[in-house]
Design a protein around this motif. Structure first.
Motif, PDB file in Angstrom:
ATOM      1  N   PRO B  16       0.811  -1.219   0.000  1.00  0.00           N
ATOM      2  CA  PRO B  16       0.000   0.000   0.000  1.00  0.00           C
ATOM      3  C   PRO B  16       0.844   1.268   0.000  1.00  0.00           C
ATOM      4  N   ARG B  17       2.004   1.216   0.622  1.00  0.00           N
ATOM      5  CA  ARG B  17       2.875   2.389   0.657  1.00  0.00           C
ATOM      6  C   ARG B  17       3.465   2.659  -0.731  1.00  0.00           C
ATOM      7  N   TYR B  18       3.878   1.606  -1.431  1.00  0.00           N
ATOM      8  CA  TYR B  18       4.326   1.789  -2.810  1.00  0.00           C
ATOM      9  C   TYR B  18       3.209   2.435  -3.620  1.00  0.00           C
ATOM     10  N   TYR B  19       2.038   1.890  -3.439  1.00  0.00           N
ATOM     11  CA  TYR B  19       0.860   2.368  -4.171  1.00  0.00           C
ATOM     12  C   TYR B  19       0.664   3.865  -3.943  1.00  0.00           C
ATOM     13  N   ARG B  20       0.776   4.286  -2.712  1.00  0.00           N
ATOM     14  CA  ARG B  20       0.610   5.689  -2.339  1.00  0.00           C
ATOM     15  C   ARG B  20       1.673   6.568  -2.989  1.00  0.00           C
ATOM     16  N   GLN B  27       0.540  11.967 -10.019  1.00  0.00           N
ATOM     17  CA  GLN B  27      -0.023  13.313  -9.862  1.00  0.00           C
ATOM     18  C   GLN B  27       0.968  14.390 -10.301  1.00  0.00           C
ATOM     19  N   GLU B  28       2.245  14.131  -9.990  1.00  0.00           N
ATOM     20  CA  GLU B  28       3.279  15.089 -10.356  1.00  0.00           C
ATOM     21  C   GLU B  28       3.657  14.984 -11.829  1.00  0.00           C
ATOM     22  N   GLY B  29       3.036  14.063 -12.536  1.00  0.00           N
ATOM     23  CA  GLY B  29       3.279  13.931 -13.964  1.00  0.00           C
ATOM     24  C   GLY B  29       4.515  13.136 -14.332  1.00  0.00           C
ATOM     25  N   LYS B  30       5.146  12.511 -13.338  1.00  0.00           N
ATOM     26  CA  LYS B  30       6.325  11.674 -13.616  1.00  0.00           C
ATOM     27  C   LYS B  30       5.891  10.437 -14.403  1.00  0.00           C
ATOM     28  N   THR B  31       6.652  10.084 -15.439  1.00  0.00           N
ATOM     29  CA  THR B  31       6.286   8.907 -16.224  1.00  0.00           C
ATOM     30  C   THR B  31       7.151   7.702 -15.895  1.00  0.00           C
ATOM     31  N   ARG B  32       8.414   7.952 -15.492  1.00  0.00           N
ATOM     32  CA  ARG B  32       9.266   6.821 -15.128  1.00  0.00           C
ATOM     33  C   ARG B  32      10.012   7.074 -13.834  1.00  0.00           C
ATOM     34  N   ILE B  33      10.398   5.960 -13.183  1.00  0.00           N
ATOM     35  CA  ILE B  33      11.130   6.060 -11.913  1.00  0.00           C
ATOM     36  C   ILE B  33      12.046   4.846 -11.793  1.00  0.00           C
ATOM     37  N   SER B  34      13.248   5.072 -11.293  1.00  0.00           N
ATOM     38  CA  SER B  34      14.155   3.944 -11.064  1.00  0.00           C
ATOM     39  C   SER B  34      14.015   3.472  -9.624  1.00  0.00           C
ATOM     40  N   SER B  35      14.408   2.247  -9.379  1.00  0.00           N
ATOM     41  CA  SER B  35      14.304   1.713  -8.018  1.00  0.00           C
ATOM     42  C   SER B  35      15.105   2.567  -7.038  1.00  0.00           C
ATOM     43  N   SER B  36      16.224   3.119  -7.484  1.00  0.00           N
ATOM     44  CA  SER B  36      17.047   3.898  -6.538  1.00  0.00           C
ATOM     45  C   SER B  36      16.407   5.256  -6.234  1.00  0.00           C
ATOM     46  N   LYS B  37      15.794   5.873  -7.244  1.00  0.00           N
ATOM     47  CA  LYS B  37      15.085   7.143  -6.987  1.00  0.00           C
ATOM     48  C   LYS B  37      13.933   6.915  -6.022  1.00  0.00           C
ATOM     49  N   LEU B  38      13.145   5.898  -6.311  1.00  0.00           N
ATOM     50  CA  LEU B  38      11.992   5.590  -5.455  1.00  0.00           C
ATOM     51  C   LEU B  38      12.466   5.255  -4.040  1.00  0.00           C
ATOM     52  N   ALA B  39      13.588   4.550  -3.978  1.00  0.00           N
ATOM     53  CA  ALA B  39      14.129   4.161  -2.679  1.00  0.00           C
ATOM     54  C   ALA B  39      14.455   5.392  -1.837  1.00  0.00           C
TER      55      ALA B  39
END
Lengths: 217, 217
Positions: B16-20, B27-39
């Motif tokens: 659920p936290r990933y989902y959030r 919402q911010e319009g980001k289209t891609r994310i790497s595991s390290s950025k998300l981390a």
DNA sequence: TAGATTGTTAATCGATTAACAATC
DNA sequence: TAGATTGTTAATCGATTAACAATC
């Protein structure tokens, strides 16, 4: 002897449950309990119970077990229930109201010293036996009562601003019902999050998983 | 590929936290994310994120990262948010009311089909946009809507009886706000407990611990 | 004393982190 | 192609369980 080793969160989170079961045993008039009896009652292993308790001291007697009353008191002390810490509730909407009426704060180590909201419709209203105050009164009230804990029941958007205001008055401990990540954004804070959404989604996952599992059998 | 290995609760509770966070990125319009950025955004390790996601499938692209939209949809599917399960809320006191008004059930995989209480003062009252029904109507209503989830906001003492009634109508999944240990007393149930008391006592412990630590420095 | 049960050390198990080959 | 980042295997770390000597 209580050890120097830092006590893990896993252990800490089990303490309130021990406390609850010991309370029930007290109510039933039980005077002593062995780790194995308590284990089968709680669905844990006896080993785990002994390990957990020994983080804080030697509360048992070899060959005999634990005195229910004494162990209850010890855990009560460990949890800090005896000298409750002053707290304010911010956001007296549905959740704030439910919390203020429903929770037995005094027996959980907390005293509510004030309820706050920024909506004119709510300010002045009596909830439980307290009058809801405006956010303008927050700082003064926090100083007056030496408030240590902020309970956040505001909408998610209000999280950052309300947190800032509380921290300005010296509050460092938060019971947080919003999605705002206080600990991540503010150093040296103690935060306990109540993420009802997360809990509900976990339930949804588990229900759907079990449906799928049944189909494949 | 999704593995046969049973997925651990630790992983499930992070979903659920990933989902959030993915929702926010969308919402911010980001289209891609790497595991390290998300981390770094979530305060986790990139390794853990990749491990977690790979329990369910290969959602990323080597050398590129993850598509925010796609990953969001995948997790939504995993959590079962797309086909919400019918639920009833039992006990429309403070907590029951707060829950029914405050929660965004439909976006959490749940549809509320009825509110129930046994107090004449509450029965017939309108909460949100639903009328509170009597407990006599429970069984019929559960059958009619094929209710799968029971949300228990009744006092602790009422836990066992209400649980029994729900199980009789075929409900096996519970969102439980009482102290009654449903899973322990009933086999084959899925139970998610919300122990607000425990959460508050944990906070009390941590606050008192930090006070003591400061004294000894 | 003998039996019971603790406190504690050692063994096991599981979860997290690190490393790296695969590949976009 | 070279650079980036995944998926996945291996190493580490921590938590739980088992075993047993200490002792009431």
């Amino acid at each position: 002897m209580s050890k120097d080793r830092e006590i893990s969160m896993s252990v800490i989170r089990r303490l309130p449950r021990y406390y609850r079961f010991l309370y029930n045993l007290k109510q039933e008039g039980k005077t002593r309990i062995s780790s194995s009896k308590l284990a089968s009652l709680m669905g844990l292993t006896a080993s785990q119970i002994r390990q957990d308790l020994n983080c804080f001291g030697e509360f048992g007697q070899q060959g005999y077990g634990y005195m229910v009353d004494q162990l209850y008191d010890e855990i009560s002390k460990i949890l800090g229930i005896e000298n409750p810490s002053p707290a304010v509730i911010i956001g007296i909407g549905n959740m704030g109201k439910a919390i203020s009426k429903y929770m037995d704060f005094e027996n959980r180590g907390i005293v509510i010293t004030g309820l706050f909201d920024d909506s004119p419709e709510v300010i002045g209203e009596t909830v439980g036996n307290m009058k809801v105050k405006s956010m303008e009164e927050l700082e003064h009230s926090c100083n007056q009562y030496q408030v240590e804990v902020g309970i956040l029941c505001v909408p998610n958007e209000a999280g950052p601003e309300v947190t800032k205001q509380l921290i300005k008055t010296g509050v460092k401990t938060f019971w947080n019902f919003t999605h705002y990540d206080i600990a991540y954004n503010h150093e040296d804070t103690i935060v306990e999050n109540v993420h009802l959404d997360d809990s509900l989604m976990t339930l949804s996952y588990r229900l759907n998983k079990s449906k799928k599992d049944k189909q494949n059998t």
